[in-house]
Design a protein around this motif. Sequence first.
Motif, PDB file in Angstrom:
ATOM      1  N   PHE A   1      11.658  18.464 -15.915  1.00  0.00           N
ATOM      2  CA  PHE A   1      11.986  19.534 -16.866  1.00  0.00           C
ATOM      3  C   PHE A   1      12.436  18.932 -18.190  1.00  0.00           C
ATOM      4  N   ARG A   2      11.916  19.496 -19.313  1.00  0.00           N
ATOM      5  CA  ARG A   2      12.221  18.956 -20.632  1.00  0.00           C
ATOM      6  C   ARG A   2      12.819  20.046 -21.518  1.00  0.00           C
ATOM      7  N   PRO A   3      14.157  20.106 -21.640  1.00  0.00           N
ATOM      8  CA  PRO A   3      14.758  21.057 -22.588  1.00  0.00           C
ATOM      9  C   PRO A   3      14.587  20.554 -24.009  1.00  0.00           C
ATOM     10  N   THR A   4      14.298  21.459 -24.932  1.00  0.00           N
ATOM     11  CA  THR A   4      14.041  21.039 -26.302  1.00  0.00           C
ATOM     12  C   THR A   4      14.430  22.124 -27.290  1.00  0.00           C
TER      13      THR A   4
ATOM     14  N   GLY B   1      11.640  23.742 -21.751  1.00  0.00           N
ATOM     15  CA  GLY B   1      12.528  24.862 -22.005  1.00  0.00           C
ATOM     16  C   GLY B   1      12.941  24.857 -23.459  1.00  0.00           C
ATOM     17  N   TYR B   2      12.789  25.999 -24.135  1.00  0.00           N
ATOM     18  CA  TYR B   2      13.103  26.095 -25.562  1.00  0.00           C
ATOM     19  C   TYR B   2      14.043  27.263 -25.792  1.00  0.00           C
ATOM     20  N   ASP B   3      14.964  27.073 -26.733  1.00  0.00           N
ATOM     21  CA  ASP B   3      15.858  28.158 -27.134  1.00  0.00           C
ATOM     22  C   ASP B   3      16.042  28.084 -28.640  1.00  0.00           C
ATOM     23  N   THR B   4      16.087  29.250 -29.281  1.00  0.00           N
ATOM     24  CA  THR B   4      16.296  29.259 -30.726  1.00  0.00           C
ATOM     25  C   THR B   4      17.676  28.726 -31.097  1.00  0.00           C
ATOM     26  N   ASP B   5      18.615  28.764 -30.148  1.00  0.00           N
ATOM     27  CA  ASP B   5      19.938  28.169 -30.314  1.00  0.00           C
ATOM     28  C   ASP B   5      19.869  26.734 -29.789  1.00  0.00           C
ATOM     29  N   PRO B   6      20.235  25.737 -30.588  1.00  0.00           N
ATOM     30  CA  PRO B   6      20.099  24.339 -30.129  1.00  0.00           C
ATOM     31  C   PRO B   6      21.072  23.943 -29.026  1.00  0.00           C
ATOM     32  N   ARG B   7      22.145  24.697 -28.829  1.00  0.00           N
ATOM     33  CA  ARG B   7      23.186  24.262 -27.898  1.00  0.00           C
ATOM     34  C   ARG B   7      22.746  24.224 -26.439  1.00  0.00           C
ATOM     35  N   PRO B   8      22.059  25.247 -25.909  1.00  0.00           N
ATOM     36  CA  PRO B   8      21.666  25.165 -24.495  1.00  0.00           C
ATOM     37  C   PRO B   8      20.779  23.963 -24.195  1.00  0.00           C
ATOM     38  N   ALA B   9      19.815  23.689 -25.061  1.00  0.00           N
ATOM     39  CA  ALA B   9      18.921  22.552 -24.825  1.00  0.00           C
ATOM     40  C   ALA B   9      19.693  21.242 -24.843  1.00  0.00           C
ATOM     41  N   ALA B  10      20.657  21.129 -25.749  1.00  0.00           N
ATOM     42  CA  ALA B  10      21.453  19.902 -25.834  1.00  0.00           C
ATOM     43  C   ALA B  10      22.298  19.721 -24.578  1.00  0.00           C
ATOM     44  N   GLU B  11      22.910  20.797 -24.103  1.00  0.00           N
ATOM     45  CA  GLU B  11      23.721  20.716 -22.891  1.00  0.00           C
ATOM     46  C   GLU B  11      22.863  20.332 -21.691  1.00  0.00           C
TER      47      GLU B  11
ATOM     48  N   ALA C   1       6.093  26.950 -20.936  1.00  0.00           N
ATOM     49  CA  ALA C   1       7.260  26.945 -21.813  1.00  0.00           C
ATOM     50  C   ALA C   1       8.110  28.160 -21.460  1.00  0.00           C
ATOM     51  N   VAL C   2       9.362  27.920 -21.124  1.00  0.00           N
ATOM     52  CA  VAL C   2      10.324  29.003 -20.902  1.00  0.00           C
ATOM     53  C   VAL C   2      11.146  29.123 -22.178  1.00  0.00           C
ATOM     54  N   ILE C   3      11.056  30.271 -22.835  1.00  0.00           N
ATOM     55  CA  ILE C   3      11.718  30.470 -24.120  1.00  0.00           C
ATOM     56  C   ILE C   3      12.949  31.349 -23.891  1.00  0.00           C
ATOM     57  N   GLY C   4      14.119  30.734 -24.044  1.00  0.00           N
ATOM     58  CA  GLY C   4      15.376  31.409 -23.737  1.00  0.00           C
ATOM     59  C   GLY C   4      16.003  30.765 -22.523  1.00  0.00           C
ATOM     60  N   LEU C   5      16.962  29.867 -22.752  1.00  0.00           N
ATOM     61  CA  LEU C   5      17.547  29.073 -21.670  1.00  0.00           C
ATOM     62  C   LEU C   5      18.888  29.653 -21.222  1.00  0.00           C
ATOM     63  N   GLY C   6      18.836  30.923 -20.843  1.00  0.00           N
ATOM     64  CA  GLY C   6      20.033  31.604 -20.378  1.00  0.00           C
ATOM     65  C   GLY C   6      19.846  32.086 -18.957  1.00  0.00           C
ATOM     66  N   HIS C   7      20.452  33.220 -18.650  1.00  0.00           N
ATOM     67  CA  HIS C   7      20.466  33.716 -17.280  1.00  0.00           C
ATOM     68  C   HIS C   7      19.122  34.250 -16.822  1.00  0.00           C
ATOM     69  N   HIS C   8      18.236  34.592 -17.747  1.00  0.00           N
ATOM     70  CA  HIS C   8      16.899  35.013 -17.367  1.00  0.00           C
ATOM     71  C   HIS C   8      15.953  33.818 -17.271  1.00  0.00           C
ATOM     72  N   GLY C   9      16.090  32.877 -18.190  1.00  0.00           N
ATOM     73  CA  GLY C   9      15.124  31.791 -18.275  1.00  0.00           C
ATOM     74  C   GLY C   9      15.362  30.616 -17.352  1.00  0.00           C
TER      75      GLY C   9
ATOM     76  N   ALA D   1      21.722  16.751 -21.604  1.00  0.00           N
ATOM     77  CA  ALA D   1      22.812  15.844 -21.242  1.00  0.00           C
ATOM     78  C   ALA D   1      23.199  15.971 -19.771  1.00  0.00           C
ATOM     79  N   GLY D   2      22.462  16.812 -19.025  1.00  0.00           N
ATOM     80  CA  GLY D   2      22.752  16.974 -17.610  1.00  0.00           C
ATOM     81  C   GLY D   2      23.863  17.941 -17.302  1.00  0.00           C
ATOM     82  N   ARG D   3      24.204  18.788 -18.275  1.00  0.00           N
ATOM     83  CA  ARG D   3      25.272  19.765 -18.083  1.00  0.00           C
ATOM     84  C   ARG D   3      24.687  21.178 -18.077  1.00  0.00           C
ATOM     85  N   SER D   4      25.348  22.066 -17.372  1.00  0.00           N
ATOM     86  CA  SER D   4      24.942  23.463 -17.377  1.00  0.00           C
ATOM     87  C   SER D   4      25.605  24.162 -18.552  1.00  0.00           C
ATOM     88  N   PRO D   5      24.868  24.972 -19.327  1.00  0.00           N
ATOM     89  CA  PRO D   5      25.502  25.727 -20.418  1.00  0.00           C
ATOM     90  C   PRO D   5      26.655  26.578 -19.894  1.00  0.00           C
TER      91      PRO D   5
END
Length: 413
Positions: free
Chosen positions: A65-68, A30-40, A6-14, A43-47
């Motif tokens: 890979f499973r963003p959630t 991939g998990y993020d406390t903010d729902p927006r990165p996982a949703a993007e 599990a990668v926690i934090g779907l930004g520039h580090h994760g 949907a096949g889009r880069s945050p």
Amino acid sequence: MPADLAVIGLGHHGLPLAQAATAAGIDTVGYDTDPRPAAELAAGRSPADGPLTVPEVRRMLAGGFRPTHDPAELGRVRTAVLCPPTPLGPDRALDLTAVTDAARALAVRLRPHTTVVLESPVPPGTTEGLLRDVLETGSGLRAGRDFHLAYSPGRLDPGSRTHGYAGTPKVIGGLTPACTESAAAFYGRLTDKVVRARGPREAETVKLLETNFRHVNIALVNEMAVLCHELGVDLWDVIRCAETKPFGFQAFRPGPGVGGHGVPVDTVGAHRPLRLVELAGQVNERMPAYVVRRAAALLNEHGKSARGARILLLGITYKPDLPDRQGSPADEIARRLMDLGAAVSYHDPYVPDWRVRELPVPRADSLYEAAAHADLTVLLQHHRTYDLQGLSVKAQLLLDTRGATPAGAAHRL
């Protein structure tokens, strides 16, 4: 469904870690406390301003890979790596709020025998202090006995075609020798070399040293750029010659400012300040203002005033060939030029829209046409798509802050 990682934090580090793990065949969520990165990502889009391209994101999804945004997924993994952002706070210390939030989300679902690694830049002592306390309090488990805990500094070069994940050695410092070996076994699946630090504090301080090393050396060449301009010396030729020395010198190059996600840290908690880093930060923070002074002086030398001048900014990202604008000096440079009364426009193949002071900045569609129309063109970032030889012919007046144009083709910083 259980996962290896599990990668926690779907930004520039994760995201680069998740990309490397997925490519290596590791079942990754991939998990993020903010729902927006996982949703993007789902949907096949880069945050926005993310480190990955859309094709790279889609290849990750195709690789499993499973963003959630479902924290329940964190309770079914063998390894959890925390990669939340740690920006500078008002006191110029690293803000650990996101690390705490990520740790709390994991703690209530932490299972025995899980390996937990922190990768975000943090002050030395964070892993065995704050992070350990949050995980143990939330889980009822003991670090080093019931689960493994370690720190490994992120040290990727975004967009680099030379230094990929596998070819970049990974430093690891565990709470116990067993923690170090557990983390080393995981990273050994991703990288060709694992370097074992004495402990978490040493591994955390590696990141501090590497980041500050970059900023201090950039500050040195930025000061040299100002001095050499005053002396009439070609700094770029000086650097070209100096880097032929086979020992004791590493070439850095000046620029309009210093961007990126590795922020310099000149104070660590209640410890003594790092005076050299503090001074380097002041030097680098002055560069946008210096670029604007040089721009105004060039216009004046050619019989024009900054007020009412048409100024085209080329490349507004912090790094070439990436859409990432984190810490880019372009924003401050644009604001200062606007304050002088200039009409600012921009061109960047990676940035379709740009706003300064909540107002849209006009984007040039035809680069050559825009450069020919502008009173002054300022190269802030050298993207590979820019033909600087052709641009120097078309532009009325060209200021190159990156030393990328052929000698004599433009005014250099």
